[in-house]
Design a protein around this motif. Structure first.
Motif, PDB file in Angstrom:
ATOM      1  N   PRO A 163       0.818  -1.226   0.000  1.00  0.00           N
ATOM      2  CA  PRO A 163       0.000   0.000   0.000  1.00  0.00           C
ATOM      3  C   PRO A 163       0.847   1.269   0.000  1.00  0.00           C
ATOM      4  N   ALA A 164       1.948   1.260   0.749  1.00  0.00           N
ATOM      5  CA  ALA A 164       2.800   2.455   0.795  1.00  0.00           C
ATOM      6  C   ALA A 164       3.404   2.729  -0.584  1.00  0.00           C
ATOM      7  N   PHE A 165       3.829   1.651  -1.265  1.00  0.00           N
ATOM      8  CA  PHE A 165       4.422   1.811  -2.599  1.00  0.00           C
ATOM      9  C   PHE A 165       3.404   2.391  -3.574  1.00  0.00           C
ATOM     10  N   PHE A 166       2.161   1.827  -3.567  1.00  0.00           N
ATOM     11  CA  PHE A 166       1.172   2.292  -4.535  1.00  0.00           C
ATOM     12  C   PHE A 166       0.592   3.656  -4.162  1.00  0.00           C
ATOM     13  N   ALA A 167       0.647   4.003  -2.876  1.00  0.00           N
ATOM     14  CA  ALA A 167       0.263   5.372  -2.507  1.00  0.00           C
ATOM     15  C   ALA A 167       1.256   6.354  -3.137  1.00  0.00           C
ATOM     16  N   GLY A 168       2.536   5.965  -3.167  1.00  0.00           N
ATOM     17  CA  GLY A 168       3.554   6.790  -3.837  1.00  0.00           C
ATOM     18  C   GLY A 168       3.330   6.839  -5.334  1.00  0.00           C
ATOM     19  N   VAL A 169       2.987   5.672  -5.920  1.00  0.00           N
ATOM     20  CA  VAL A 169       2.750   5.615  -7.374  1.00  0.00           C
ATOM     21  C   VAL A 169       1.585   6.521  -7.764  1.00  0.00           C
ATOM     22  N   SER A 170       0.524   6.539  -6.916  1.00  0.00           N
ATOM     23  CA  SER A 170      -0.670   7.313  -7.287  1.00  0.00           C
ATOM     24  C   SER A 170      -0.391   8.817  -7.288  1.00  0.00           C
ATOM     25  N   ASP A 171       0.711   9.236  -6.660  1.00  0.00           N
ATOM     26  CA  ASP A 171       1.053  10.666  -6.704  1.00  0.00           C
ATOM     27  C   ASP A 171       1.514  11.109  -8.094  1.00  0.00           C
ATOM     28  N   TRP A 172       1.955  10.139  -8.922  1.00  0.00           N
ATOM     29  CA  TRP A 172       2.471  10.509 -10.255  1.00  0.00           C
ATOM     30  C   TRP A 172       1.387  10.486 -11.316  1.00  0.00           C
ATOM     31  N   LYS A 173       0.150  10.307 -10.910  1.00  0.00           N
ATOM     32  CA  LYS A 173      -0.904  10.087 -11.913  1.00  0.00           C
ATOM     33  C   LYS A 173      -1.050  11.312 -12.826  1.00  0.00           C
ATOM     34  N   LEU A 174      -1.396  11.012 -14.078  1.00  0.00           N
ATOM     35  CA  LEU A 174      -1.686  12.068 -15.054  1.00  0.00           C
ATOM     36  C   LEU A 174      -3.163  11.952 -15.384  1.00  0.00           C
ATOM     37  N   MET A 175      -3.926  12.966 -15.032  1.00  0.00           N
ATOM     38  CA  MET A 175      -5.367  12.874 -15.242  1.00  0.00           C
ATOM     39  C   MET A 175      -5.698  12.968 -16.733  1.00  0.00           C
ATOM     40  N   ALA A 176      -6.657  12.124 -17.156  1.00  0.00           N
ATOM     41  CA  ALA A 176      -7.071  12.139 -18.554  1.00  0.00           C
ATOM     42  C   ALA A 176      -8.044  13.295 -18.785  1.00  0.00           C
ATOM     43  N   ALA A 177      -8.196  13.642 -20.064  1.00  0.00           N
ATOM     44  CA  ALA A 177      -9.179  14.676 -20.397  1.00  0.00           C
ATOM     45  C   ALA A 177     -10.572  14.127 -20.128  1.00  0.00           C
ATOM     46  N   PRO A 178     -11.473  14.946 -19.610  1.00  0.00           N
ATOM     47  CA  PRO A 178     -12.814  14.427 -19.323  1.00  0.00           C
ATOM     48  C   PRO A 178     -13.597  14.154 -20.601  1.00  0.00           C
ATOM     49  N   GLY A 179     -14.655  13.373 -20.463  1.00  0.00           N
ATOM     50  CA  GLY A 179     -15.529  13.094 -21.602  1.00  0.00           C
ATOM     51  C   GLY A 179     -15.126  11.850 -22.358  1.00  0.00           C
ATOM     52  N   GLY A 180     -15.757  11.664 -23.523  1.00  0.00           N
ATOM     53  CA  GLY A 180     -15.479  10.483 -24.335  1.00  0.00           C
ATOM     54  C   GLY A 180     -16.468   9.375 -24.021  1.00  0.00           C
ATOM     55  N   THR A 181     -16.665   8.522 -24.994  1.00  0.00           N
ATOM     56  CA  THR A 181     -17.573   7.388 -24.798  1.00  0.00           C
ATOM     57  C   THR A 181     -16.801   6.106 -25.066  1.00  0.00           C
ATOM     58  N   ILE A 182     -17.418   4.987 -24.692  1.00  0.00           N
ATOM     59  CA  ILE A 182     -16.764   3.700 -24.957  1.00  0.00           C
ATOM     60  C   ILE A 182     -16.619   3.499 -26.463  1.00  0.00           C
ATOM     61  N   GLY A 183     -17.575   4.014 -27.235  1.00  0.00           N
ATOM     62  CA  GLY A 183     -17.503   3.895 -28.695  1.00  0.00           C
ATOM     63  C   GLY A 183     -16.287   4.615 -29.253  1.00  0.00           C
ATOM     64  N   SER A 184     -16.074   5.871 -28.792  1.00  0.00           N
ATOM     65  CA  SER A 184     -14.920   6.613 -29.321  1.00  0.00           C
ATOM     66  C   SER A 184     -13.610   5.989 -28.828  1.00  0.00           C
ATOM     67  N   ALA A 185     -13.605   5.467 -27.574  1.00  0.00           N
ATOM     68  CA  ALA A 185     -12.380   4.838 -27.074  1.00  0.00           C
ATOM     69  C   ALA A 185     -12.046   3.589 -27.874  1.00  0.00           C
ATOM     70  N   LEU A 186     -13.101   2.808 -28.182  1.00  0.00           N
ATOM     71  CA  LEU A 186     -12.878   1.517 -28.838  1.00  0.00           C
ATOM     72  C   LEU A 186     -12.613   1.666 -30.333  1.00  0.00           C
ATOM     73  N   TRP A 187     -13.380   2.541 -30.995  1.00  0.00           N
ATOM     74  CA  TRP A 187     -13.300   2.616 -32.458  1.00  0.00           C
ATOM     75  C   TRP A 187     -12.309   3.669 -32.951  1.00  0.00           C
ATOM     76  N   ASP A 188     -12.059   4.721 -32.164  1.00  0.00           N
ATOM     77  CA  ASP A 188     -11.154   5.776 -32.635  1.00  0.00           C
ATOM     78  C   ASP A 188      -9.774   5.668 -31.986  1.00  0.00           C
ATOM     79  N   VAL A 189      -9.768   5.631 -30.634  1.00  0.00           N
ATOM     80  CA  VAL A 189      -8.469   5.685 -29.938  1.00  0.00           C
ATOM     81  C   VAL A 189      -7.730   4.357 -30.037  1.00  0.00           C
ATOM     82  N   ARG A 190      -8.450   3.251 -29.826  1.00  0.00           N
ATOM     83  CA  ARG A 190      -7.790   1.941 -29.782  1.00  0.00           C
ATOM     84  C   ARG A 190      -8.100   1.112 -31.022  1.00  0.00           C
ATOM     85  N   ARG A 191      -8.160   1.729 -32.184  1.00  0.00           N
ATOM     86  CA  ARG A 191      -8.496   0.973 -33.393  1.00  0.00           C
ATOM     87  C   ARG A 191      -7.484  -0.156 -33.673  1.00  0.00           C
TER      88      ARG A 191
END
Lengths: 101, 169
Positions: free
Chosen positions: B106-134
């Motif tokens: 837990p201590a290690f992953f608490a440290g890891v979570s400090d480096w998180k990069l937040m994603a842009a809000p929005g998007g749908t599963i359709g756009s993630a599946l068909w556009d981003v991860r084609r």
């Protein structure tokens, strides 16, 4: 303690259980069950990281890909089991040595 | 304790049962239960698409495949059972690992979570599946084709000439 680090603690335990099952058993079915448990843990790790970064849509897309790969791996593993059972009458991984050079 | 943590605990307990079960059929059913708990965790994370896939494919299709495999080898597995001692040692090994991991993970992953990069809000599963991860979709098609090829090469169709030769011998 944050929810993220607690999630990953349980994910670590799941990976340990799956790897232990794969290490101690000689049965192909139990090996595949261990592999499935590890892949479930990996799936939960992906979704937990996605939830942390508000990126759940991308995490779900990756999980759908993982599930497809998982099904193919299990189908191929069980096909290998059927073939091994036909040839040697056993599901023991130590008897899968006919490819040994 | 939240229901979220309870689901994780139940998933770990089902996994332990799946590994420790004496009968292969019980192992396969417990693995389905791990899938069900994983699916509930996915629902709890607000990821319904992945949860539905997990529930239908992993708890359904893969369990059917495992039960078919178990029914083939069950008689042989009951004739030559594996030693139980290593399986019965799992709770002890897990307890030692869990206590040791509690101080580090837990201590290690608490440290890891400090480096998180937040994603842009929005998007749908359709756009993630068909556009981003084609490219993933192409990879999935290749994987399915590879699976079919593996199964076809493991069970080759007997050639009539070879079959005839075998019957004459």
């Amino acid at each position: 303690m944050s929810a993220f680090s607690l999630d990953w603690y349980f994910i670590t335990l799941l990976i340990f259980v799956g790897l232990y099952g794969m290490l101690v058993s000689r049965s192909i079915i139990r090996q595949l069950i261990g592999l499935e448990i590890v892949s479930k843990a990996a799936m939960l790790a992906v979704i937990s990281a996605g939830a942390l970064t508000s990126n759940l849509m991308l995490a779900q897309a990756l999980i759908i890909t993982m599930i497809v790969v998982e099904v193919v791996v299990v189908a191929a593993g069980l096909a290998l089991l059927v073939k091994a059972h036909r040839l040697s009458g056993s599901a023991d991984i130590w008897k899968l040595d006919s490819l040994k050079g | 304790m939240t229901s979220h943590n309870l689901l994780f605990m139940l998933a770990v307990l089902s996994a332990v049962w799946a590994v420790m079960a004496r009968k292969l059929l019980t192992s396969a059913i417990m693995l389905a239960l791990v899938s069900v708990f994983a699916s509930l965790i996915l629902f709890d994370f607000n990821a319904p698409w992945a949860a539905v896939f997990e529930l239908s494919v992993c708890a359904g299709l893969i369990t059917v495949l495992f039960i078919a495999g178990v029914s083939l080898v069950r008689a042989e597995a009951e004739r030559n059972p594996e030693g139980r001692a290593v399986f019965q040692a799992l709770p002890l090994a897990l307890a030692i690992f869990a206590i040791a991991a509690w101080y580090y993970v837990p201590a290690f992953f608490a440290g890891v979570s400090d480096w998180k990069l937040m994603a842009a809000p929005g998007g749908t599963i359709g756009s993630a599946l068909w556009d981003v991860r084609r490219p993933d979709l192409l990879g999935q098609i290749v994987m399915l084709a590879a699976g079919v090829f593996v199964i076809k090469s493991i069970f080759p169709k007997k050639r009539p000439a070879a079959a005839e030769e075998r019957t004459t011998k």
